[in-house]
Write an enzyme that holds these catalytic residues in place. Structure first.
Site, PDB file in Angstrom:
ATOM      1  N   GLU A   1     -59.286  23.654  -9.249  1.00  0.00           N
ATOM      2  CA  GLU A   1     -59.819  23.188 -10.538  1.00  0.00           C
ATOM      3  C   GLU A   1     -59.876  24.338 -11.546  1.00  0.00           C
ATOM      4  OE1 GLU A   1     -63.490  21.095  -9.633  1.00  0.00           O
ATOM      5  OE2 GLU A   1     -62.359  19.286  -9.177  1.00  0.00           O
TER       6      GLU A   1
ATOM      7  N   GLU B   1     -58.168  15.623  -4.133  1.00  0.00           N
ATOM      8  CA  GLU B   1     -59.599  15.311  -4.014  1.00  0.00           C
ATOM      9  C   GLU B   1     -59.856  13.966  -4.667  1.00  0.00           C
ATOM     10  OE1 GLU B   1     -62.645  18.082  -5.249  1.00  0.00           O
ATOM     11  OE2 GLU B   1     -61.418  19.789  -4.614  1.00  0.00           O
TER      12      GLU B   1
HETATM   13  C1  BG6 Z   1     -64.751  19.288  -7.028  1.00  0.00           C
HETATM   14  C2  BG6 Z   1     -64.692  20.543  -6.199  1.00  0.00           C
HETATM   15  O1  BG6 Z   1     -65.185  19.636  -8.293  1.00  0.00           O
HETATM   16  O2  BG6 Z   1     -65.664  18.318  -6.720  1.00  0.00           O
HETATM   17  C3  BG6 Z   1     -65.334  20.441  -4.831  1.00  0.00           C
HETATM   18  O3  BG6 Z   1     -63.376  21.029  -6.063  1.00  0.00           O
HETATM   19  C4  BG6 Z   1     -66.596  19.627  -4.948  1.00  0.00           C
HETATM   20  O4  BG6 Z   1     -65.545  21.720  -4.334  1.00  0.00           O
HETATM   21  C5  BG6 Z   1     -66.237  18.223  -5.432  1.00  0.00           C
HETATM   22  O5  BG6 Z   1     -67.336  19.565  -3.769  1.00  0.00           O
HETATM   23  C6  BG6 Z   1     -67.398  17.279  -5.533  1.00  0.00           C
HETATM   24  O6  BG6 Z   1     -68.446  17.837  -6.278  1.00  0.00           O
HETATM   25  P1  BG6 Z   1     -69.901  17.933  -5.669  1.00  0.00           P
HETATM   26  O7  BG6 Z   1     -70.695  18.692  -6.638  1.00  0.00           O
HETATM   27  O8  BG6 Z   1     -70.365  16.530  -5.503  1.00  0.00           O
HETATM   28  O9  BG6 Z   1     -69.741  18.628  -4.366  1.00  0.00           O
END
Ligand code: BG6
Length: 462
Positions: A174, A361
């Protein structure tokens, strides 16, 4: 239209070293920026050289010791791919050493061997929300050009070491998030000026280009991509002012993809830099390094947002301040759920870059309940993922080239933004509470069996 995904589609999940491994000071590992943000990337920054604290991330889900069990569970679901990251501080504890830490290198050898034993293709992020803390305190993070050299040494070391095991790589997780959280992104103080942040980002983009070049030289049959936080914004209204504001909002993240996929700065940034008094120092060598373009685009997608000329409508999201969409429902954490957004984003990125895309993701953070009989009925997660995968299939039928899908957090882990354990993403439940108690025992959720059947049917039963 096909109702199955392509035969070579990579199915799996994504994790990050600092959110699963624990063992924060074992086998020679140095302190990372993640170790110094015990309450997540928006929490306090603690100088752990001088202050003693306990952080839930220190043990996390103890993947460092339990990875064989976890990889076997991923294999049982049918994973053909696992995205993880290498902790830079396991390889170069301070970041500026000449020689790597052998024990750190040996750990990832074992981990990648374990994946390959189960026919799981590793997809490895070089830098996922952490860097050596020493580089921050002694060099000023990515604001210092020397960090490009240190990162290049680290990248070269891991490419050479794992060249026979890892054929899919990502540079910076990101990469656009530094605009919103500069400490985690580029190791700068949170009150840094825009000019300082963009200069540090420039150094990171150059380092990314150098890593691409090295990867191609050292592992000719590898593919290396970038990684964007896919924060697609829709106009809040058809008012031309809102449409234009949305266009600019999308530039905020597309800029990174433009540089990494095209090899030079897009002209629309000239005006932005001028209006914000940003004068970047860019050497001729930097321009050469930027020309090393990525092979594919990868991105995270959790939600869409809206763009508007009225800034007062912004609300705090995870990483971004977002303007909510009145037509969408949100998760317990206020993240708006928009499956069609992923189809739109896939089409937009493919039309813009004509490069293969990888969704690295996507998932739903929710509170889960472990029932007395050891089951977890997470239908909400199944619904979320099912609806997104249906839209991904639509995008593939639209003609978009999609390499694979790795859902975020296939096993419960420590959330990034606030280091919460209660915000669970997994198909596998981990018995761990926010106060650090818990057996760390793993349990299969209902979604475990659902994802297993999705993979075995190549998506036909969505
Ligand atoms: C993304 C990141 O922004 O979102 C991850 O690459 C992160 O590392 C994921 O865990 C979800 O966000 P969060 O804050 O719910 O863990």
């Amino acid at each position: 239209m096909a109702n199955t995904f392509p035969n070579d589609f990579l199915w799996g999940g994504a994790i990050a070293a600092n959110q699963v491994e624990g063992a924060y000071n074992e086998d020679g590992k140095g302190l990372s920026t993640s170790d110094c943000t015990p309450n997540g990337l928006f929490g306090d920054i603690v100088d752990r050289n001088n202050v003693e604290i306990n952080s839930i991330k220190d043990r996390a889900i103890d993947f460092y010791h339990r990875y064989p069990e976890d990889v076997a569970l991923f294999a049982e679901m049918g994973f053909t791919c696992l995205r993880t990251s290498i902790a830079w501080t396991r390889i170069f504890p301070n970041g500026d050493e000449e020689q790597p830490n052998e024990k750190g290198l040996a750990f990832y050898d074992k981990l990648f061997d374990e994946m390959l034993k189960h026919n799981i293709t590793p997809l490895v992020t070089l830098s996922h929300y952490e860097m050596p803390y020493y580089l921050v305190t002694q060099y000023g993070g990515w604001g210092n050009r020397k960090v490009i050299e240190f990162f290049t040494r680290y990248a070269k070391t891991v490419f050479e070491r794992y060249k026979d095991k890892v054929k899919y790589w990502l540079t910076f997780n990101e990469i656009n998030m530094s605009l919103h959280e500069p400490f985690t992104g580029v190791g700068l103080a949170r009150n840094s000026s825009k000019a300082e942040i963009y200069q540090a980002i420039h150094h990171q983009l150059v380092a990314s280009g150098r890593a691409v070049k090295l990867c191609h030289q050292i592992i000719p049959d590898a593919k290396i991509g970038n990684m964007l936080l896919g924060a697609i914004a829709y106009p809040l209204s058809p008012k031309p002012e809102d449409v234009w504001a949305t266009h600019l909002e999308n530039h905020g993240w597309l800029f990174f993809g433009d540089v990494q996929a095209r090899g030079y700065y897009p002209t629309y940034m000239n005006r932005y830099f001028k209006e914000n008094n940003i004068e970047l120092t860019i050497s001729d060598q930097d321009r050469e390094d930027l020309k090393e373009t990525i092979d594919f685009i990868s991105f995270s997608y959790y939600m869409s947002c809206c763009g508007t000329a009225d800034d007062s409508l912004r609300q705090k999201g995870n990483i971004l301040d977002m303007v909510p969409n009145p037509h969408l429902k949100a998760s317990e954490w206020g993240w708006q759920i928009d499956p069609i957004g992923i189809r739109y984003l896939l089409n937009l990125l493919y039309e813009r870059f004509q490069k293969p895309l990888f969704i690295v993701e996507n998932g739903l953070g929710a509170k889960d309940k472990l029932e007395a009989d050891g089951t977890i009925n997470d239908d909400y997660r199944i619904n979320y993922m099912n609806d997104h995968l249906v839209q991904i299939r639509e995008a593939i039928n639209d003609g978009v080239e999609v390499m694979g899908y790795t859902s975020w957090g296939p096993i419960d882990l420590i959330s990034a933004s606030k280091a919460e354990v209660t915000k669970r993403y997994g198909f596998i439940y981990v018995d761990l509470n926010q106060d650090g108690s818990g057996t760390l025992q793993r349990y299969k959720k209902k979604s475990f069996y659902w994802y297993q059947s999705v993979i075995s049917s190549k998506g036909a039963n969505l």
